[in-house]
Design a protein around this motif. Sequence first.
Motif, PDB file in Angstrom:
ATOM      1  N   ARG A  66     -13.620   0.334  -5.844  1.00  0.00           N
ATOM      2  CA  ARG A  66     -12.902   0.139  -4.579  1.00  0.00           C
ATOM      3  C   ARG A  66     -13.818   0.218  -3.360  1.00  0.00           C
ATOM      4  O   ARG A  66     -13.382   0.412  -2.247  1.00  0.00           O
ATOM      5  CB  ARG A  66     -11.756   1.152  -4.471  1.00  0.00           C
ATOM      6  CG  ARG A  66     -12.132   2.567  -4.756  1.00  0.00           C
ATOM      7  CD  ARG A  66     -12.752   3.319  -3.612  1.00  0.00           C
ATOM      8  NE  ARG A  66     -11.826   3.503  -2.520  1.00  0.00           N
ATOM      9  CZ  ARG A  66     -12.179   3.517  -1.233  1.00  0.00           C
ATOM     10  NH1 ARG A  66     -13.449   3.399  -0.877  1.00  0.00           N
ATOM     11  NH2 ARG A  66     -11.273   3.674  -0.289  1.00  0.00           N
ATOM     12  N   ASP A  94     -10.349  -3.253  -6.387  1.00  0.00           N
ATOM     13  CA  ASP A  94      -9.425  -3.196  -5.263  1.00  0.00           C
ATOM     14  C   ASP A  94     -10.095  -3.876  -4.060  1.00  0.00           C
ATOM     15  O   ASP A  94     -10.859  -3.240  -3.329  1.00  0.00           O
ATOM     16  CB  ASP A  94      -9.077  -1.740  -4.938  1.00  0.00           C
ATOM     17  CG  ASP A  94      -8.111  -1.615  -3.763  1.00  0.00           C
ATOM     18  OD1 ASP A  94      -7.997  -2.580  -2.979  1.00  0.00           O
ATOM     19  OD2 ASP A  94      -7.491  -0.550  -3.606  1.00  0.00           O
ATOM     20  N   GLN A 113      -1.955   6.732 -10.137  1.00  0.00           N
ATOM     21  CA  GLN A 113      -3.228   6.374  -9.512  1.00  0.00           C
ATOM     22  C   GLN A 113      -3.891   7.622  -8.947  1.00  0.00           C
ATOM     23  O   GLN A 113      -3.246   8.402  -8.252  1.00  0.00           O
ATOM     24  CB  GLN A 113      -2.919   5.375  -8.400  1.00  0.00           C
ATOM     25  CG  GLN A 113      -4.121   4.793  -7.698  1.00  0.00           C
ATOM     26  CD  GLN A 113      -3.689   3.718  -6.694  1.00  0.00           C
ATOM     27  OE1 GLN A 113      -2.783   2.920  -6.966  1.00  0.00           O
ATOM     28  NE2 GLN A 113      -4.303   3.696  -5.542  1.00  0.00           N
ATOM     29  N   LYS A 164       0.959   9.357   0.130  1.00  0.00           N
ATOM     30  CA  LYS A 164      -0.252   8.789   0.719  1.00  0.00           C
ATOM     31  C   LYS A 164      -1.191   9.875   1.238  1.00  0.00           C
ATOM     32  O   LYS A 164      -0.817  10.640   2.135  1.00  0.00           O
ATOM     33  CB  LYS A 164       0.106   7.860   1.890  1.00  0.00           C
ATOM     34  CG  LYS A 164       0.987   6.683   1.536  1.00  0.00           C
ATOM     35  CD  LYS A 164       0.401   5.795   0.453  1.00  0.00           C
ATOM     36  CE  LYS A 164      -0.907   5.148   0.798  1.00  0.00           C
ATOM     37  NZ  LYS A 164      -1.427   4.340  -0.339  1.00  0.00           N
ATOM     38  N   GLY A 189      -6.563   8.574  -6.357  1.00  0.00           N
ATOM     39  CA  GLY A 189      -7.263   7.921  -5.255  1.00  0.00           C
ATOM     40  C   GLY A 189      -8.699   8.392  -5.131  1.00  0.00           C
ATOM     41  O   GLY A 189      -9.082   9.433  -5.678  1.00  0.00           O
ATOM     42  N   THR A 190      -9.453   7.616  -4.380  1.00  0.00           N
ATOM     43  CA  THR A 190     -10.886   7.918  -4.236  1.00  0.00           C
ATOM     44  C   THR A 190     -11.117   9.308  -3.657  1.00  0.00           C
ATOM     45  O   THR A 190     -12.094   9.971  -3.972  1.00  0.00           O
ATOM     46  CB  THR A 190     -11.562   6.837  -3.366  1.00  0.00           C
ATOM     47  OG1 THR A 190     -12.959   6.957  -3.477  1.00  0.00           O
ATOM     48  CG2 THR A 190     -11.146   6.912  -1.900  1.00  0.00           C
ATOM     49  N   ARG A 191     -10.184   9.760  -2.810  1.00  0.00           N
ATOM     50  CA  ARG A 191     -10.352  11.083  -2.189  1.00  0.00           C
ATOM     51  C   ARG A 191     -10.109  12.211  -3.176  1.00  0.00           C
ATOM     52  O   ARG A 191     -10.487  13.355  -2.930  1.00  0.00           O
ATOM     53  CB  ARG A 191      -9.414  11.212  -0.985  1.00  0.00           C
ATOM     54  CG  ARG A 191      -9.843  10.331   0.160  1.00  0.00           C
ATOM     55  CD  ARG A 191      -8.749  10.082   1.178  1.00  0.00           C
ATOM     56  NE  ARG A 191      -9.185   9.073   2.134  1.00  0.00           N
ATOM     57  CZ  ARG A 191      -9.163   7.756   1.896  1.00  0.00           C
ATOM     58  NH1 ARG A 191      -8.699   7.281   0.752  1.00  0.00           N
ATOM     59  NH2 ARG A 191      -9.613   6.907   2.793  1.00  0.00           N
ATOM     60  N   CYS A 245       0.876  -1.182   0.000  1.00  0.00           N
ATOM     61  CA  CYS A 245       0.000   0.000   0.000  1.00  0.00           C
ATOM     62  C   CYS A 245       0.908   1.225   0.000  1.00  0.00           C
ATOM     63  O   CYS A 245       0.750   2.126  -0.805  1.00  0.00           O
ATOM     64  CB  CYS A 245      -0.905  -0.010   1.222  1.00  0.00           C
ATOM     65  SG  CYS A 245      -1.849   1.492   1.374  1.00  0.00           S
ATOM     66  N   HIS A 254      -8.782  -2.326  -0.221  1.00  0.00           N
ATOM     67  CA  HIS A 254      -9.321  -1.116   0.385  1.00  0.00           C
ATOM     68  C   HIS A 254     -10.820  -1.215   0.604  1.00  0.00           C
ATOM     69  O   HIS A 254     -11.361  -0.495   1.439  1.00  0.00           O
ATOM     70  CB  HIS A 254      -8.937   0.115  -0.442  1.00  0.00           C
ATOM     71  CG  HIS A 254      -7.493   0.457  -0.280  1.00  0.00           C
ATOM     72  ND1 HIS A 254      -6.516  -0.179  -0.999  1.00  0.00           N
ATOM     73  CD2 HIS A 254      -6.862   1.307   0.566  1.00  0.00           C
ATOM     74  CE1 HIS A 254      -5.333   0.289  -0.614  1.00  0.00           C
ATOM     75  NE2 HIS A 254      -5.515   1.186   0.329  1.00  0.00           N
ATOM     76  N   LYS A 262      -9.692   5.875  -9.502  1.00  0.00           N
ATOM     77  CA  LYS A 262     -10.523   5.178  -8.528  1.00  0.00           C
ATOM     78  C   LYS A 262     -11.861   5.881  -8.342  1.00  0.00           C
ATOM     79  O   LYS A 262     -11.911   7.112  -8.174  1.00  0.00           O
ATOM     80  CB  LYS A 262      -9.798   5.088  -7.201  1.00  0.00           C
ATOM     81  CG  LYS A 262      -8.700   4.032  -7.221  1.00  0.00           C
ATOM     82  CD  LYS A 262      -8.277   3.699  -5.834  1.00  0.00           C
ATOM     83  CE  LYS A 262      -7.649   2.338  -5.758  1.00  0.00           C
ATOM     84  NZ  LYS A 262      -7.449   1.954  -4.356  1.00  0.00           N
ATOM     85  N   ARG A 318       1.978  -2.564  -6.958  1.00  0.00           N
ATOM     86  CA  ARG A 318       1.589  -1.247  -6.466  1.00  0.00           C
ATOM     87  C   ARG A 318       2.604  -0.841  -5.404  1.00  0.00           C
ATOM     88  O   ARG A 318       3.161  -1.694  -4.711  1.00  0.00           O
ATOM     89  CB  ARG A 318       0.174  -1.244  -5.886  1.00  0.00           C
ATOM     90  CG  ARG A 318      -0.099  -2.283  -4.801  1.00  0.00           C
ATOM     91  CD  ARG A 318      -1.353  -1.943  -4.018  1.00  0.00           C
ATOM     92  NE  ARG A 318      -1.156  -0.695  -3.324  1.00  0.00           N
ATOM     93  CZ  ARG A 318      -2.130   0.188  -3.090  1.00  0.00           C
ATOM     94  NH1 ARG A 318      -3.352  -0.055  -3.465  1.00  0.00           N
ATOM     95  NH2 ARG A 318      -1.857   1.327  -2.465  1.00  0.00           N
ATOM     96  N   GLU A 343       0.026   6.169  -6.455  1.00  0.00           N
ATOM     97  CA  GLU A 343      -0.903   7.300  -6.324  1.00  0.00           C
ATOM     98  C   GLU A 343      -0.175   8.638  -6.372  1.00  0.00           C
ATOM     99  O   GLU A 343       0.925   8.772  -5.835  1.00  0.00           O
ATOM    100  CB  GLU A 343      -1.685   7.188  -5.001  1.00  0.00           C
ATOM    101  CG  GLU A 343      -2.645   8.347  -4.807  1.00  0.00           C
ATOM    102  CD  GLU A 343      -3.743   8.100  -3.795  1.00  0.00           C
ATOM    103  OE1 GLU A 343      -3.792   7.007  -3.195  1.00  0.00           O
ATOM    104  OE2 GLU A 343      -4.568   9.019  -3.618  1.00  0.00           O
ATOM    105  N   LEU A 367      -6.045  -4.859  -7.901  1.00  0.00           N
ATOM    106  CA  LEU A 367      -5.063  -4.077  -7.136  1.00  0.00           C
ATOM    107  C   LEU A 367      -5.170  -4.570  -5.706  1.00  0.00           C
ATOM    108  O   LEU A 367      -6.220  -4.415  -5.077  1.00  0.00           O
ATOM    109  CB  LEU A 367      -5.461  -2.604  -7.233  1.00  0.00           C
ATOM    110  CG  LEU A 367      -4.487  -1.563  -6.718  1.00  0.00           C
ATOM    111  CD1 LEU A 367      -3.286  -1.437  -7.642  1.00  0.00           C
ATOM    112  CD2 LEU A 367      -5.186  -0.199  -6.604  1.00  0.00           C
TER     113      LEU A 367
END
Length: 371
Positions: free
Chosen positions: A255, A288, A199, A139, A201-203, A110, A291, A225, A134, A173, A322
Amino acid sequence: MIIVMKADIRPDSEEVKQIIQTAHQYPQVNTQVHVIQGTTRSLTEIYLLGSTATVPQERFEAFPSVERVVRIRNKYKAIGRHEETMESTAFDYNGVHFSQNSFHIFAGLCAVDTKEHVQEMFSALKACGLTTTRAGAYKPRTNPYDFQGLGKECLPYVFELAGKYGIKVIAMEVTHETQIDEIAHALKTSGFATGVMLQIGTRNAQNFELLKFVGKQTDFPVLFKRGMGITLEESLNACEYIASSGNRKIIFCLRGMKTNLGDPHRYFVDFSHVPVVKRHTRLPVAIDPSHSVGKRLEAPDGALDIHHATAQGVIAGANMVLVDFHPHPEKALCDGPQALLLNELEQFVEDANLVRECYQKRTAIFKNAYL
Ligand code: PEP
Ligand code: MN
């Protein structure tokens, strides 16, 4: 967007005027009124043209004079299938092929925490014949006091070790455009020892400036994502930002969704949407399971929930998995509780490949049905 009025509503009525006035409150939206002759009745339809992507359908559905609101499916102009008239897109990156028919397992850390862990991870991948992984250097953490990733300082050894162990693509990411330059620079310094898939990310799923940035460059493919708390449609629109900026090397990743209805999993596993995304878009689809499930829960049959979730996505046609692994999850600085162990990698790969074969046999049944 097409607004279909109830059967008795005339084109010159007050109700139609009200809809037009409402539509014009949105910038760059034009209207046209059409009277459509159906088999049993004539209908007044109002076409909203121009920048309608952000116009809320519900606002018009709330009018008592409206029968229904149809969002025309050409808004994902670049990524869309347009009622399946478009073929899916495929691309090659650093010798790896991606399409709605390909299948790759991206197993790895991760977050990069130590050089030793990277080495142990890559060596386990090589032993299993995997060339995709990955490794998070940047992060985005919920808590500002949590480990934020090692950033650019880890890139030289990550890329060098990747070259040494035959890794071709690393999903990594990025949370800011400057990190792309850092990655490009370190890759160049490594003599392009490996490749990187950026990548989102979802955020950051709706960080439109970042999406435009990764869309403007075409050196790196992008793993987008799905936003954890927005609709699938909103996520597809966000993903369209990447493609509409120029980059068509995109993979859409499911995810899990944020809702306590998914408890005890971390997120509600949404892998039944694999065929939905494949139908709506031309993009390869990733899942994924780490997560989304978020924990090492074990089912009574001996498999972990992460294995079962993986199988659910792969049996539905996922093109990429992933998944988090860590040589010593108890020492991991990010997401240790969901990491699988290196001695579980081989069985993970065996299981995922078995399910993939089964998926191919399943689709053969349905193809044959039409012969
Ligand atoms: C990740 O893959 O490391 C990650 C943070 O995932 P997500 O953006 O889906 O939470
Ligand atoms: Mn994580």
